[in-house]
Each structure stands twice: as C-alpha cells, then as structure tokens.
Design an enzyme around this catalytic site. Structure first.
Site, PDB file in Angstrom:
ATOM      1  N   ASN A  56      62.898 -74.148 -63.397  1.00  0.00           N
ATOM      2  CA  ASN A  56      63.082 -75.537 -63.839  1.00  0.00           C
ATOM      3  C   ASN A  56      62.462 -76.509 -62.832  1.00  0.00           C
ATOM      4  O   ASN A  56      61.846 -77.496 -63.224  1.00  0.00           O
ATOM      5  CB  ASN A  56      64.568 -75.847 -64.063  1.00  0.00           C
ATOM      6  CG  ASN A  56      65.054 -75.283 -65.383  1.00  0.00           C
ATOM      7  OD1 ASN A  56      64.777 -75.838 -66.441  1.00  0.00           O
ATOM      8  ND2 ASN A  56      65.757 -74.146 -65.328  1.00  0.00           N
TER       9      ASN A  56
ATOM     10  N   HIS B 251      71.702 -76.762 -68.728  1.00  0.00           N
ATOM     11  CA  HIS B 251      72.534 -75.611 -69.099  1.00  0.00           C
ATOM     12  C   HIS B 251      71.870 -74.876 -70.271  1.00  0.00           C
ATOM     13  O   HIS B 251      71.400 -75.515 -71.215  1.00  0.00           O
ATOM     14  CB  HIS B 251      73.939 -76.085 -69.486  1.00  0.00           C
ATOM     15  CG  HIS B 251      74.875 -74.954 -69.785  1.00  0.00           C
ATOM     16  ND1 HIS B 251      75.514 -74.242 -68.781  1.00  0.00           N
ATOM     17  CD2 HIS B 251      75.239 -74.381 -70.955  1.00  0.00           C
ATOM     18  CE1 HIS B 251      76.248 -73.288 -69.331  1.00  0.00           C
ATOM     19  NE2 HIS B 251      76.097 -73.353 -70.647  1.00  0.00           N
TER      20      HIS B 251
ATOM     21  N   GLY C 262      64.102 -71.084 -59.566  1.00  0.00           N
ATOM     22  CA  GLY C 262      63.476 -72.411 -59.575  1.00  0.00           C
ATOM     23  C   GLY C 262      62.401 -72.618 -60.631  1.00  0.00           C
ATOM     24  O   GLY C 262      61.477 -73.412 -60.419  1.00  0.00           O
TER      25      GLY C 262
ATOM     26  N   GLU D   2      64.559 -75.256 -72.017  1.00  0.00           N
ATOM     27  CA  GLU D   2      65.150 -75.918 -70.843  1.00  0.00           C
ATOM     28  C   GLU D   2      64.097 -76.735 -70.108  1.00  0.00           C
ATOM     29  O   GLU D   2      64.335 -77.884 -69.737  1.00  0.00           O
ATOM     30  CB  GLU D   2      65.693 -74.874 -69.859  1.00  0.00           C
ATOM     31  CG  GLU D   2      67.002 -74.262 -70.246  1.00  0.00           C
ATOM     32  CD  GLU D   2      67.581 -73.478 -69.077  1.00  0.00           C
ATOM     33  OE1 GLU D   2      68.640 -73.889 -68.599  1.00  0.00           O
ATOM     34  OE2 GLU D   2      66.988 -72.485 -68.633  1.00  0.00           O
TER      35      GLU D   2
ATOM     36  N   ASP E 291      80.354 -78.256 -66.763  1.00  0.00           N
ATOM     37  CA  ASP E 291      79.589 -78.421 -68.013  1.00  0.00           C
ATOM     38  C   ASP E 291      80.258 -79.398 -68.983  1.00  0.00           C
ATOM     39  O   ASP E 291      80.090 -79.282 -70.207  1.00  0.00           O
ATOM     40  CB  ASP E 291      79.400 -77.060 -68.731  1.00  0.00           C
ATOM     41  CG  ASP E 291      78.667 -76.036 -67.887  1.00  0.00           C
ATOM     42  OD1 ASP E 291      77.849 -76.441 -67.041  1.00  0.00           O
ATOM     43  OD2 ASP E 291      78.914 -74.832 -68.071  1.00  0.00           O
TER      44      ASP E 291
ATOM     45  N   LEU F 247      74.380 -73.509 -58.242  1.00  0.00           N
ATOM     46  CA  LEU F 247      75.658 -72.893 -58.597  1.00  0.00           C
ATOM     47  C   LEU F 247      76.920 -73.585 -58.070  1.00  0.00           C
ATOM     48  O   LEU F 247      77.912 -73.653 -58.783  1.00  0.00           O
ATOM     49  CB  LEU F 247      75.647 -71.407 -58.202  1.00  0.00           C
ATOM     50  CG  LEU F 247      74.644 -70.575 -59.029  1.00  0.00           C
ATOM     51  CD1 LEU F 247      74.630 -69.124 -58.548  1.00  0.00           C
ATOM     52  CD2 LEU F 247      74.956 -70.637 -60.515  1.00  0.00           C
TER      53      LEU F 247
END
Ligand code: GRF
Length: 194
Positions: A21, A110, A19, A180, A151, A91
């Site tokens: 992000n 990604h 986590g 990211e 993706d 995921l």
C-alpha cells in the site's frame, strides 16, 4: 482538516509489513496521480519491515518507533507538521492521545467491506478465509477514519470486489489488494483536495 494554501500535503505512512500500500502511494506520487502530496515519513514498529526498505529505496525518511513509544510517535507527527497519518498495514492500536489529537486526520485501509469482517480477529489472510467460508458474493476494500476502536471509525471510501466460485485465499487476496491500492490512493487524493 486545516490545509495550507500552497504547501504540500504531508503524509506519515505507518506500516508493519510488506508495504504494498505504501508502494501504491509512492507510485501515485511519481506518476503524478497524486499532486501536491508528499510522504514526509514512513514509520514502522518492526525494524525489519520491508516497508522501511521501500522508503529507503525511494529516498523517504524512514524510522523505527517501538509501539510502546507512543509519545515519540506523537511528537514526531507534531514536529513534521503531518497533515494525514495513513495506517497502511500498521498492526498496533494507536494510543487514544494520538487518535484524539489527529481526529479525522488518520485513515486506515482494511481488506473487506466494513463493517463486515472487521474487528480484532480479522487481519491478514483471516479476513479472506472468513469471506470465503461465509459464502458472500462481494467483498472489497475500505478506507476509514481511525477512532479508538478496531476498524470502527467512519467509513470514507469503499471499493467492492466480486467473490468468484473458483477463488482461493490467494486469488481473492490479489484482487482485494489491487482494490486496496486504488481506494487508498483515491482517498488520499480527495482528502488532499479538501
Ligand atoms: C493490507 O491488507 C491492509 O488492508 C491491512 O494490512 C495489509 C497490509 O499490506 N491492514 P501491505 O503491507 O500494504 O502490503
């Protein structure tokens, strides 16, 4: 994307792991980089995901929803009037019913410059290993809208990262992670303003 005039732009952040992000979004809200944005929910398909702990530590509603309980997931988004679903290291593949209902309202982060190094086999360290093996000079981070593929949705924003000759998976991953976090926050900021 429909936006209500004076209300907060509500995010549901979905994460399966650490986590970082998610943390970047929390920090950006706390530092007023993201204004009029709130994380309404953090959802994980893993009971022990550290992302859930981060949510609890920050007073954000957190929940575990099994990946097969897609109807519960959909109902939860609907019940909370979610404006944007952020897949931040989540995921499972989202069920088509969710992708269709929230078209252009789901983004994924990604760790490469898509369409390069994307798809089923490219996750976690495998992405950076493949980048190093290929000898490309530039990699980076991509935020894209989620469609029913892996993706494959429309790219929203990318941030390049130079690959150094001295890079290992660990050092490259560190710089890509930083990219990211930046590109994810910038994307949310833009989408909240549209
Ligand atoms: C990130 O590299 C993201 O791009 C990928 O999964 C990783 C999640 O990292 N989809 P974290 O859990 O946010 O630290």
């Amino acid at each position: 994307m429909e936006k209500k005039a004076s209300s907060l732009f509500k995010l549901a952040v979905l994460a399966s792991g650490n986590g970082t992000n998610l943390q970047a979004i929390i920090d950006a809200i706390n530092n007023q980089v993201l204004n009029h944005v709130e994380i309404e929910l953090v959802i994980s398909n893993k009971k022990d995901a550290y992302a859930l702990t981060r949510a609890i530590q920050n007073g954000i509603t957190s929940m575990f929803i099994d990946k097969n309980e897609w109807n519960t997931l959909l109902q939860t988004f609907n019940a909370h009037n979610i404006d944007l679903i952020v897949l931040a290291g989540y995921l499972p593949i989202l069920k088509k019913e969710i992708v269709e209902k929230y078209k252009n309202q789901i983004i994924n982060i990604h760790p490469s410059l898509l369409p390069s190094f994307g798809g089923k086999c490219f996750y976690g360290d495998k992405v950076h290993e493949a980048v190093l093996d290929s000898g490309v000079e530039t990699t980076g981070a991509t935020v894209h809208f989620v469609d029913s593929g892996i993706d494959t949705g429309d790219i929203f924003m990318q941030k390049p990262v130079t690959v150094l000759k001295s890079d290992t998976v660990r050092t490259l991953k560190q710089r890509v992670q930083k990219a990211e976090h930046e590109v994810l926050v910038e994307s949310i900021k833009l989408l909240a303003e549209i």
